[in-house]
Design an enzyme around this catalytic site. Structure first.
Site, PDB file in Angstrom:
ATOM      1  N   GLY A  88       0.856  -1.186   0.000  1.00  0.00           N
ATOM      2  CA  GLY A  88       0.000   0.000   0.000  1.00  0.00           C
ATOM      3  C   GLY A  88       0.884   1.224   0.000  1.00  0.00           C
ATOM      4  O   GLY A  88       2.101   1.116   0.189  1.00  0.00           O
ATOM      5  N   ASP A 250       4.254  -4.707  -7.556  1.00  0.00           N
ATOM      6  CA  ASP A 250       3.636  -3.437  -7.130  1.00  0.00           C
ATOM      7  C   ASP A 250       4.214  -2.263  -7.900  1.00  0.00           C
ATOM      8  O   ASP A 250       3.710  -1.147  -7.802  1.00  0.00           O
ATOM      9  CB  ASP A 250       3.825  -3.231  -5.617  1.00  0.00           C
ATOM     10  CG  ASP A 250       5.261  -3.430  -5.172  1.00  0.00           C
ATOM     11  OD1 ASP A 250       5.795  -4.531  -5.392  1.00  0.00           O
ATOM     12  OD2 ASP A 250       5.854  -2.488  -4.625  1.00  0.00           O
ATOM     13  N   ASP A 260       7.686   4.246 -10.484  1.00  0.00           N
ATOM     14  CA  ASP A 260       8.548   4.035  -9.317  1.00  0.00           C
ATOM     15  C   ASP A 260      10.018   3.928  -9.671  1.00  0.00           C
ATOM     16  O   ASP A 260      10.567   2.841  -9.844  1.00  0.00           O
ATOM     17  CB  ASP A 260       8.089   2.804  -8.519  1.00  0.00           C
ATOM     18  CG  ASP A 260       7.191   3.237  -7.373  1.00  0.00           C
ATOM     19  OD1 ASP A 260       6.891   4.442  -7.304  1.00  0.00           O
ATOM     20  OD2 ASP A 260       6.801   2.399  -6.555  1.00  0.00           O
TER      21      ASP A 260
HETATM   22  P1  AMP Z   1       9.093   1.127  -3.360  1.00  0.00           P
HETATM   23  O1  AMP Z   1      10.337   0.323  -3.206  1.00  0.00           O
HETATM   24  O2  AMP Z   1       9.317   2.617  -3.332  1.00  0.00           O
HETATM   25  O3  AMP Z   1       8.271   0.708  -4.531  1.00  0.00           O
HETATM   26  O4  AMP Z   1       8.229   0.849  -2.049  1.00  0.00           O
HETATM   27  C1  AMP Z   1       7.759  -0.416  -1.684  1.00  0.00           C
HETATM   28  C2  AMP Z   1       6.759  -0.270  -0.553  1.00  0.00           C
HETATM   29  O5  AMP Z   1       7.382   0.265   0.602  1.00  0.00           O
HETATM   30  C3  AMP Z   1       5.594   0.649  -0.864  1.00  0.00           C
HETATM   31  O6  AMP Z   1       4.464   0.131  -0.213  1.00  0.00           O
HETATM   32  C4  AMP Z   1       6.039   1.953  -0.252  1.00  0.00           C
HETATM   33  O7  AMP Z   1       4.946   2.799   0.042  1.00  0.00           O
HETATM   34  C5  AMP Z   1       6.748   1.467   0.992  1.00  0.00           C
HETATM   35  N1  AMP Z   1       7.751   2.430   1.479  1.00  0.00           N
HETATM   36  C6  AMP Z   1       8.935   2.746   0.908  1.00  0.00           C
HETATM   37  N2  AMP Z   1       9.608   3.631   1.649  1.00  0.00           N
HETATM   38  C7  AMP Z   1       8.837   3.897   2.735  1.00  0.00           C
HETATM   39  C8  AMP Z   1       8.975   4.743   3.863  1.00  0.00           C
HETATM   40  N3  AMP Z   1      10.062   5.489   4.058  1.00  0.00           N
HETATM   41  N4  AMP Z   1       7.965   4.752   4.770  1.00  0.00           N
HETATM   42  C9  AMP Z   1       6.888   3.990   4.600  1.00  0.00           C
HETATM   43  N5  AMP Z   1       6.696   3.174   3.556  1.00  0.00           N
HETATM   44  C10 AMP Z   1       7.654   3.118   2.617  1.00  0.00           C
HETATM   45 MG    MG Z   2       6.603   1.032  -5.390  1.00  0.00          MG
END
Ligand code: AMP
Ligand code: MG
Length: 484
Positions: A88, A250, A260
């Site tokens: 999410g 995702d 992303d």
């Molecule tokens: P990503 O690698 O950016 O695609 O993120 C993967 C998941 O981790 C997604 O659900 C992001 O919203 C969550 N996420 C990444 N960084 C953070 C953060 N600093 N705080 C909370 N959730 C994070």
């Molecule tokens: Mg992501």
């Protein structure tokens, strides 16, 4: 103050409530505008004219949510490096859908906007460097002609984020055709309630695939449409040497946009096993593995759709396997056609694939720069370098020249074709890192210059030479980090 609600809708909130949580961004201390994409603002009609600079910055930081806007975080799941996890928006919030001046429905999302129920222990924040990296690369992808989310602005928050060191916090305003992912369907399937997946499917079809609405088996038609769309996208990536870095389910958007930008980077010298992501130890998301992973991700989408494809599970599997198998065939055809265009060929002739593979092998063995080699081939004369004087290469070159003669088009138009698909400028990782480092130290000049240089990537211009030169050994950046 002009009403920022104008042209805002939230059709996503019409989905079953399990798909989102309504909440506002967490306010930040001292928002400061670092970069604003005027060109994109004009193109979309996202108009802040007449709005005080301070309010614009407050809006772009999430500190000002105009009345009537209902921000929300999206729920989704995802296979991360092969493992299914509930995810999410853990650090992003969608403000709503902006109807652009061309009538396009665009999600406006703030990334780095604070904790949500999906933050899973994360701080909900983002650091300046990674947000500027997303800005640079997404804009570069756009100008390269590749479907992508866009970046409207980056603001610093005035707050520190803690990673392996203290970093300036920032928020990116992302503009996307939507944020529905393969992982959103996985999430729906995990609810074990067909009506939930069905609602998402209808929503997706209405928003992105209206042409298949009347198909007999819409889930299967959708799967087929997404398979083709993703194959086209990956072919684009392969064309310019883009490595996404975290092709988790995702991070695969069903709008067909690249989404992303974490540890992504462009390859300098040609090596199919190139990986930049610091956490991708096994090369799952290496350059040459991207089509296989796309297909793997699409199989996860198919699984989520199975109960809708056919009530008989066996039949559903059979139908979706047929669809999934078509990925390979379709991808290969599109890849061949793209590679032919990189060497100026329009028609398909036997032996073309071998000729392309032989060139790529030579580039690989001799560590040739992927971008510059194709640019060299498009020139009237090859540069005077030893690498183009070897017996092997001369033989290849003669073969290519002979093959070109079989084309119905003139040599001139063949060159024009090459120049239209082979970028002269890409965001080379050492240049990106250099710009980000300077920006973190408060100097935005290298960042702005780089963004400008990437606006016309197919123009081979002398003044762009600094951006065309591959990194020296001392400048090479081998790893980029995600989740920062
Ligand atoms: P990503 O690698 O950016 O695609 O993120 C993967 C998941 O981790 C997604 O659900 C992001 O919203 C969550 N996420 C990444 N960084 C953070 C953060 N600093 N705080 C909370 N959730 C994070
Ligand atoms: Mg992501």
């Amino acid at each position: 103050m002009i009403d920022l609600r104008l042209n805002f809708e939230s059709t996503y909130l019409g989905l079953p409530t399990t798909f989102f949580t309504k909440l506002s961004p967490t306010a930040v201390s001292y928002p400061k505008l670092v970069i604003f994409n005027e060109r994109l603002a004009i193109q979309t009609g996202i108009n802040f004219s007449g709005i005080p600079e301070e309010d614009k910055t407050r809006f772009l930081s999430g500190n000002l949510v105009p009345a009537g806007i209902e921000p929300f975080a999206q729920a989704y799941a995802g296979h991360q490096f092969g493992n299914l996890t509930m995810l999410g928006d853990g650090r992003a919030i969608v403000l709503g859908e902006y109807i652009s001046k061309n009538g396009d429905r665009l999600d406006i999302q703030l990334k780095g906007s604070g904790k949500t129920p999906y933050s899973r222990g994360g701080d909900g924040r983002a650091a300046l460097g990674p947000m500027l990296r997303e800005y640079i690369i997404s804009e570069a992808m756009h100008f390269l002609g590749i479907p992508t989310t866009r970046s409207l602005a980056v603001v610093t928050t005035g707050e520190t984020v803690y990673r392996d060191k203290e970093l300036p916090g920032a928020i990116l305003t992302r503009i996307a055709a939507s944020h529905i992912r393969v992982g959103t369907f996985e999430y729906a399937a995990l609810q074990r309630n067909k009506t939930i997946t069905s609602a998402l499917l209808d929503y997706l079809i209405n928003r992105h695939f209206p042409e298949i609405r009347e198909e007999e088996n819409t889930p299967l038609a959708l799967l087929n449409a997404v398979i083709q769309q993703q194959a086209e996208l990956i072919v684009h990536w392969m064309r310019v040497g883009f490595i996404h870095g975290v092709m988790n389910t995702d991070n695969m958007a069903l709008s067909g946009e690249t989404i992303d930008y974490g540890p992504c980077a462009f390859m300098d010298r040609f090596a199919p096993d190139t990986v930049f992501s610091s956490i991708d130890h096994r090369g799952r998301y290496a350059y040459a593995n991207q089509p296989h992973i796309a297909q793997w991700n699409l199989a996860r989408l198919a699984e989520a759709l199975l109960p809708l494809i056919d009530e008989n599970k066996e039949l559903a599997i059979e139908k979706s396997e047929d669809a999934l198998n078509s990925f390979e065939v379709f991808y290969k055809e599109r890849w061949k056609s793209m590679m032919r265009s990189k060497i100026g060929l329009c028609q398909a002739e036997p032996g073309d694939e071998q000729m392309i593979t032989d060139l790529l092998d030579y580039m690989h063995q001799n560590q040739l720069d992927y971008t510059n080699t194709f640019c060299d081939l498009a020139r009237d004369e090859l540069p005077e370098t030893d690498i183009y004087k070897t017996g092997y290469f001369k033989k290849w070159h003669t073969r290519w020249k002979d093959r070109q003669k079989k084309e119905e088009r003139s040599l001139k138009s063949s060159r024009a074709l090459m120049k239209s698909v082979n970028p002269a400028v890409i965001p080379r990782n050492h240049k990106v890192e250099e710009a980000l480092q300077a920006a973190e130290e408060g100097n935005l000049c290298p960042f702005n210059d780089l963004v400008k240089a990437l606006e016309e990537p197919y123009k081979d211009d002398h003044c762009l030479a600094p951006y065309q030169t591959p990194p020296l050994a001392s400048e090479k950046v081998y790893q980029t980090f995600c989740g920062t």
